[in-house]
Design a protein around this motif. Structure first.
Motif, PDB file in Angstrom:
ATOM      1  N   VAL A  15      11.462  -6.115 -15.460  1.00 54.94           N
ATOM      2  CA  VAL A  15      11.260  -5.599 -14.038  1.00 54.94           C
ATOM      3  C   VAL A  15      12.654  -5.297 -12.634  1.00 54.94           C
ATOM      4  N   LEU A  16      13.526  -6.926 -13.756  1.00 48.95           N
ATOM      5  CA  LEU A  16      14.911  -6.578 -12.643  1.00 48.95           C
ATOM      6  C   LEU A  16      15.699  -5.595 -12.826  1.00 48.95           C
ATOM      7  N   ASP A  17      15.255  -5.322 -14.342  1.00 48.39           N
ATOM      8  CA  ASP A  17      16.664  -4.093 -14.579  1.00 48.39           C
ATOM      9  C   ASP A  17      16.277  -2.890 -14.426  1.00 48.39           C
ATOM     10  N   LEU A  18      14.536  -2.553 -13.846  1.00 46.18           N
ATOM     11  CA  LEU A  18      13.865  -0.696 -14.290  1.00 46.18           C
ATOM     12  C   LEU A  18      13.877  -0.652 -13.640  1.00 46.18           C
ATOM     13  N   PRO A  19      14.363   0.306 -13.144  1.00 46.49           N
ATOM     14  CA  PRO A  19      14.322   1.442 -11.696  1.00 46.49           C
ATOM     15  C   PRO A  19      12.678   1.458 -11.224  1.00 46.49           C
ATOM     16  N   ALA A  20      12.707   1.613 -10.099  1.00 49.69           N
ATOM     17  CA  ALA A  20      10.374   1.890 -10.232  1.00 49.69           C
ATOM     18  C   ALA A  20      11.193   3.185 -10.135  1.00 49.69           C
ATOM     19  N   LYS A  21       9.595   3.652 -10.975  1.00 50.04           N
ATOM     20  CA  LYS A  21       9.247   4.698 -11.566  1.00 50.04           C
ATOM     21  C   LYS A  21       8.949   5.807 -10.292  1.00 50.04           C
ATOM     22  N   ALA A  22       9.308   6.970 -10.376  1.00 50.46           N
ATOM     23  CA  ALA A  22       9.074   8.261  -9.160  1.00 50.46           C
ATOM     24  C   ALA A  22       7.789   8.430  -9.328  1.00 50.46           C
ATOM     25  N   SER A  23       6.524   8.613  -8.274  1.00 54.76           N
ATOM     26  CA  SER A  23       5.185   8.595  -8.571  1.00 54.76           C
ATOM     27  C   SER A  23       5.005   9.624  -7.454  1.00 54.76           C
ATOM     28  N   ALA A  24       3.897  11.283  -7.143  1.00 50.95           N
ATOM     29  CA  ALA A  24       3.997  11.838  -6.909  1.00 50.95           C
ATOM     30  C   ALA A  24       2.441  10.790  -5.500  1.00 50.95           C
ATOM     31  N   LEU A  25       2.670   9.639  -6.692  1.00 55.74           N
ATOM     32  CA  LEU A  25       0.806   9.003  -5.367  1.00 55.74           C
ATOM     33  C   LEU A  25       1.566   7.613  -5.114  1.00 55.74           C
ATOM     34  N   ALA A  26       2.574   7.688  -4.710  1.00 53.79           N
ATOM     35  CA  ALA A  26       2.947   6.578  -4.875  1.00 53.79           C
ATOM     36  C   ALA A  26       2.782   6.497  -2.923  1.00 53.79           C
ATOM     37  N   SER A  27       2.685   6.828  -2.480  1.00 57.93           N
ATOM     38  CA  SER A  27       1.808   6.774  -0.765  1.00 57.93           C
ATOM     39  C   SER A  27       0.777   6.698  -0.699  1.00 57.93           C
ATOM     40  N   HIS A  28       0.000   6.577  -2.257  1.00 54.79           N
ATOM     41  CA  HIS A  28      -1.752   6.414  -2.059  1.00 54.79           C
ATOM     42  C   HIS A  28      -2.297   5.449  -3.100  1.00 54.79           C
ATOM     43  N   THR A  29      -0.707   4.682  -3.374  1.00 55.02           N
ATOM     44  CA  THR A  29      -1.310   3.032  -4.284  1.00 55.02           C
ATOM     45  C   THR A  29      -0.848   2.131  -2.886  1.00 55.02           C
ATOM     46  N   ALA A  30      -1.514   1.100  -3.337  1.00 56.10           N
ATOM     47  CA  ALA A  30      -1.103  -0.079  -3.329  1.00 56.10           C
ATOM     48  C   ALA A  30       0.036   0.238  -2.080  1.00 56.10           C
ATOM     49  N   LEU A  31       0.303  -0.586  -0.530  1.00 54.43           N
ATOM     50  CA  LEU A  31       1.606  -0.967   0.034  1.00 54.43           C
ATOM     51  C   LEU A  31       1.772  -2.079   0.501  1.00 54.43           C
ATOM     52  N   ARG A  32       2.479  -3.301   1.064  1.00 57.20           N
ATOM     53  CA  ARG A  32       2.316  -4.245   1.463  1.00 57.20           C
ATOM     54  C   ARG A  32       2.886  -4.495   2.288  1.00 57.20           C
ATOM     55  N   ASP A  33       3.719  -3.680   2.991  1.00 58.68           N
ATOM     56  CA  ASP A  33       4.448  -3.837   4.642  1.00 58.68           C
ATOM     57  C   ASP A  33       5.047  -2.330   5.446  1.00 58.68           C
ATOM     58  N   VAL A  34       5.218  -2.349   6.307  1.00 60.43           N
ATOM     59  CA  VAL A  34       5.439  -0.913   6.655  1.00 60.43           C
ATOM     60  C   VAL A  34       6.949  -1.283   8.203  1.00 60.43           C
ATOM     61  N   ALA A  35       7.476  -0.945   8.307  1.00 56.30           N
ATOM     62  CA  ALA A  35       9.014  -0.652   9.074  1.00 56.30           C
ATOM     63  C   ALA A  35       8.578  -0.098   9.837  1.00 56.30           C
ATOM     64  N   ARG A  36       9.786   0.550  10.836  1.00 56.10           N
ATOM     65  CA  ARG A  36       9.672   1.064  11.423  1.00 56.10           C
ATOM     66  C   ARG A  36      12.161   1.576  11.086  1.00 56.10           C
ATOM     67  N   ALA A  37      12.525   2.333  10.900  1.00 57.64           N
ATOM     68  CA  ALA A  37      13.691   2.737  10.799  1.00 57.64           C
ATOM     69  C   ALA A  37      14.287   3.493  11.599  1.00 57.64           C
ATOM     70  N   GLY A  38      14.771   3.817  12.968  1.00 55.68           N
ATOM     71  CA  GLY A  38      14.423   4.009  13.560  1.00 55.68           C
ATOM     72  C   GLY A  38      13.151   5.360  14.410  1.00 55.68           C
ATOM     73  N   ASP A  39      13.422   6.684  13.840  1.00 53.68           N
ATOM     74  CA  ASP A  39      12.011   7.484  13.909  1.00 53.68           C
ATOM     75  C   ASP A  39      11.566   7.171  12.697  1.00 53.68           C
ATOM     76  N   ARG A  40      12.329   7.154  11.717  1.00 57.44           N
ATOM     77  CA  ARG A  40      11.368   7.059  10.390  1.00 57.44           C
ATOM     78  C   ARG A  40      10.632   5.825  10.000  1.00 57.44           C
ATOM     79  N   LEU A  41       9.894   5.862   9.170  1.00 59.39           N
ATOM     80  CA  LEU A  41       8.883   5.248   9.449  1.00 59.39           C
ATOM     81  C   LEU A  41       9.249   4.470   7.571  1.00 59.39           C
ATOM     82  N   VAL A  42       9.159   3.560   7.008  1.00 63.60           N
ATOM     83  CA  VAL A  42       9.147   2.837   5.719  1.00 63.60           C
ATOM     84  C   VAL A  42       8.580   2.010   5.175  1.00 63.60           C
TER      85      VAL A  42
END
Length: 358
Positions: A32-59
């Protein structure tokens, strides 16, 4: 005797077939350290563990290397380019552009463009050697101090066990100075924006090697929350994280606060409040027996708490008491962020939710 071996050709064929399948699986395996994250249209609808502010952007970050970002206060999300598929647990942006994310397999990622693209700064395959080299040099320079040899041996154990130690928390005070913390007292410091990392296992009052779950600054004070009641605070004079008295001997998941007031939150609804920099604590009744997994502070200075089941609680009296917010649909919460006076972004097992603050 020939009759005893009549199934030998079949057994051999099965063995070769299974061996071939196993060999093909081995050949197809990618770390997994050599495998890029798979693109998914559902990435924001599946499990997430933390959120932070980057200026006006949310990540936000989550399992399988998923990182998503929003430029309209959480209404729409795009997936970032991430070079690993390791599960990610925490992130921080000390500036709108510079950010760091940490996760399983000892991975530390850096972004220089507000979270749109990421690069690996360190991973668990290199941490053991890093720890060993650092403490072996100290052991050589100070042969009469047995501590350094013990820490060097710990580094060798990390090398032998491989990239299986997760980082659970990360904090940067600015774009150069930061920390990553994780299991079994794993803690690293950087003073050059992550280009190099220095082990700090010798600089914590954590002789049992307990897990370090989170690290966060409150004003100019830096706190670490861990298991078995462990609360640490950076002492600039001693140049180490010193243990604080703890009113609870279970797991703390994090701290939140403002100058002069700190809350620690953890398992089974436990919350404690300190007005003297963590030297003494008062227990706060949340009315919940469920774990408090995240907390935030809004623009008016009110504290908010979030449970593992999705309960949202607000304090209007500086954290002395909390009231359950009505009409909030329950869904597990892993991270939360205020988006101003009128909104809260929650992330968890069901992805992103945006709530109106009442």
């Amino acid at each position: 005797m020939a009759s005893l071996n009549k199934y030998a050709p079949l057994a051999l064929a099965i063995t070769l077939a299974l061996g071939g399948t196993f060999g093909a699986a081995q050949a197809a395996y990618v770390d997994v350290l050599d495998l890029p994250a798979k693109a998914s249209a559902l990435a924001s609808h599946t499990a997430l563990r933390d959120v932070a502010r980057a200026g006006d952007r949310l990540v936000a970050v989550g399992p399988r290397g998923h990182i998503v970002y929003s430029d309209n206060q959480g209404q729409d999300w795009r997936q970032a380019s991430v070079p690993v598929s390791a599960d990610l647990n925490a992130l921080v942006f000390p500036t709108p552009e510079q950010g760091w994310a940490v996760g399983n397999d000892g991975v530390i990622l850096h972004s220089g463009d507000g979270g749109a693209t990421w690069a690996v700064q360190l991973d668990g395959r290199r941490i053991g050697a890093l720890v060993t080299a650092h403490y072996q040099a100290l052991a050589t320079a100070h042969p009469d101090d047995e501590r350094w040899a013990q820490f060097a041996a710990e580094g060798q154990r990390l090398e032998q066990e491989g990239a299986d130690k997760p980082f659970l928390g990360v904090w940067f005070t600015d774009a150069r100075h930061g920390y990553a913390v994780g299991v079994f007292n794993l803690i690293l410091r950087t003073d050059d924006g992550g280009n190099s990392w220095v082990p700090m296992q010798d600089s914590t009052d954590n002789p049992q090697g307990l897990h370090l779950n989170a690290i966060r600054a409150v004003g100019d004070e830096l706190y670490v929350a861990g298991e078995q009641g462990l609360l640490l605070k950076w002492d600039a004079q001693q140049q180490r994280f010193v243990a604080l008295p703890s009113p609870y001997q279970g797991t703390w998941f994090g701290v939140v606060g403002k100058p002069g007031e700190v809350l620690a939150y953890g398992l089974r609804g436990h919350v404690a409040r300190s007005l003297d920099g963590g030297q003494s604590w008062t227990k706060v009744d949340t009315g919940l027996a469920l774990s408090i997994t995240s907390a935030s502070l809004d623009s008016s200075g009110d504290f908010w708490l979030y449970s593992q089941a999705g309960h949202v609680l607000r304090s209007r009296d500086g954290g002395q008491s909390f009231a359950l917010q009505p009409q909030v649909p329950l869904a597990p919460v892993a991270g939360a962020l205020q988006t101003g006076a009128n909104g809260i972004v929650l992330v968890g097992e069901r992805g992103v939710r945006v709530l109106a603050a009442h």
